[in-house]
Write a protein that holds these residues in place. Structure first.
Motif, PDB file in Angstrom:
ATOM      1  N   SER A  40       0.682  -1.120  -0.082  1.00 12.77           N
ATOM      2  CA  SER A  40      -0.149   0.046   0.119  1.00 12.77           C
ATOM      3  C   SER A  40       0.939   1.267   0.007  1.00 12.77           C
ATOM      4  O   SER A  40       1.989   1.140   0.672  1.00 12.77           O
ATOM      5  N   VAL A  41       0.407   2.257  -0.547  1.00 10.68           N
ATOM      6  CA  VAL A  41       0.986   3.520  -0.734  1.00 10.68           C
ATOM      7  C   VAL A  41       0.369   4.517   0.298  1.00 10.68           C
ATOM      8  O   VAL A  41      -0.765   4.755   0.199  1.00 10.68           O
ATOM      9  N   GLY A  42       0.903   5.232   1.396  1.00  7.96           N
ATOM     10  CA  GLY A  42       0.465   6.113   2.229  1.00  7.96           C
ATOM     11  C   GLY A  42      -0.117   5.005   3.262  1.00  7.96           C
ATOM     12  O   GLY A  42      -0.609   4.039   2.997  1.00  7.96           O
ATOM     13  N   GLY A  43      -0.213   5.958   4.261  1.00  8.14           N
ATOM     14  CA  GLY A  43      -1.083   4.939   5.608  1.00  8.14           C
ATOM     15  C   GLY A  43      -0.060   3.794   5.944  1.00  8.14           C
ATOM     16  O   GLY A  43       0.849   4.190   5.639  1.00  8.14           O
ATOM     17  N   ALA A  44      -0.775   3.157   6.616  1.00  7.77           N
ATOM     18  CA  ALA A  44      -0.289   1.797   7.285  1.00  7.77           C
ATOM     19  C   ALA A  44       0.451   0.950   6.074  1.00  7.77           C
ATOM     20  O   ALA A  44      -0.396   0.783   5.153  1.00  7.77           O
ATOM     21  N   ARG A  45       1.715   0.635   6.043  1.00  7.54           N
ATOM     22  CA  ARG A  45       2.245  -0.043   4.893  1.00  7.54           C
ATOM     23  C   ARG A  45       2.045  -1.626   5.420  1.00  7.54           C
ATOM     24  O   ARG A  45       2.161  -2.347   6.189  1.00  7.54           O
ATOM     25  N   ARG A  46       1.254  -2.090   4.355  1.00  6.12           N
ATOM     26  CA  ARG A  46       0.681  -3.476   4.123  1.00  6.12           C
ATOM     27  C   ARG A  46       1.297  -4.176   2.841  1.00  6.12           C
ATOM     28  O   ARG A  46       1.330  -3.388   1.927  1.00  6.12           O
ATOM     29  N   VAL A  47       1.604  -5.154   2.919  1.00  7.99           N
ATOM     30  CA  VAL A  47       2.311  -5.969   1.702  1.00  7.99           C
ATOM     31  C   VAL A  47       1.126  -7.325   1.458  1.00  7.99           C
ATOM     32  O   VAL A  47       0.494  -7.913   2.154  1.00  7.99           O
ATOM     33  N   TYR A  48       0.851  -7.221   0.015  1.00  3.16           N
ATOM     34  CA  TYR A  48      -0.078  -7.924  -0.399  1.00  3.16           C
ATOM     35  C   TYR A  48       0.537  -8.745  -1.662  1.00  3.16           C
ATOM     36  O   TYR A  48       1.282  -8.464  -2.162  1.00  3.16           O
ATOM     37  N   ALA A  49      -0.324 -10.021  -2.075  1.00  5.15           N
ATOM     38  CA  ALA A  49       0.115 -10.809  -2.951  1.00  5.15           C
ATOM     39  C   ALA A  49      -1.314 -11.126  -3.708  1.00  5.15           C
ATOM     40  O   ALA A  49      -2.029 -11.464  -3.013  1.00  5.15           O
TER      41      ALA A  49
END
Length: 164
Positions: A40-49
């Motif tokens: 995610s860009v901005g806010g809390a960084r979360r990684v997805y697949a």
């Protein structure tokens, strides 16, 4: 319509409005399918697949009739990455074409094509071939790239002989 494969650093907008930066392409260990790893860009960084096929799929307009996008994820052409350089795709293709057209000789063009091979797409190849008055005949990007390289190497060889 064939869509381009996402590249590391590209920023895509999900149809619900959030933006995501591509980290890598990966392969699912269980199914062998291609996947896209993004954050995610901005806010809390979360990684997805997500499976590549799903990532590039058209949006279900029956389920989301008021969505502004044609696809689940669409490339943000005006976004900048952390280094402050404009993301290329084919915004990059235009930049690559202009850079290629500014080159003065065939040796420079060959080196340019070798340096940017991973960024070259059908649009670039068409523009490059037209600028050189080269008649293309390959079907895949790889075939067209190879033919253009052979053409330039032949031209460079004979032009260098003529100058001696």
């Amino acid at each position: 319509m064939e869509r381009r494969i996402p590249k590391s650093g590209d920023v895509y907008r999900h149809f619900k409005g959030k933006k995501y930066r591509i980290l890598e392409l990966a392969v699912c260990t269980e199914t062998g399918e291609d996947m896209v790893v993004f954050e995610s860009v901005g806010g809390a960084r979360r990684v997805y697949a997500s499976f590549l096929e799903t990532f590039l799929s058209p949006l279900d307009t029956g389920k989301y009739p008021h969505a502004d996008q044609k696809y689940r994820f669409e490339l943000c052409r005006d976004e900048k990455n952390d280094a402050g350089t404009i993301l290329k795709r084919h915004g990059s293709t235009t930049a690559l074409i202009l850079e290629f057209l500014d080159l003065d000789d065939n040796d420079e063009r060959i080196k340019f094509l070798q340096r940017h091979q991973s960024q070259i797409d059908t649009r670039f190849l068409t523009a490059a071939a037209e600028s050189l008055e080269f008649a293309e005949n390959g079907e895949t990007v790889e075939e067209r790239y190879g033919a253009l390289m052979r053409f330039l190497k032949t031209k460079a060889k004979y032009e260098n002989r003529r100058l001696r």
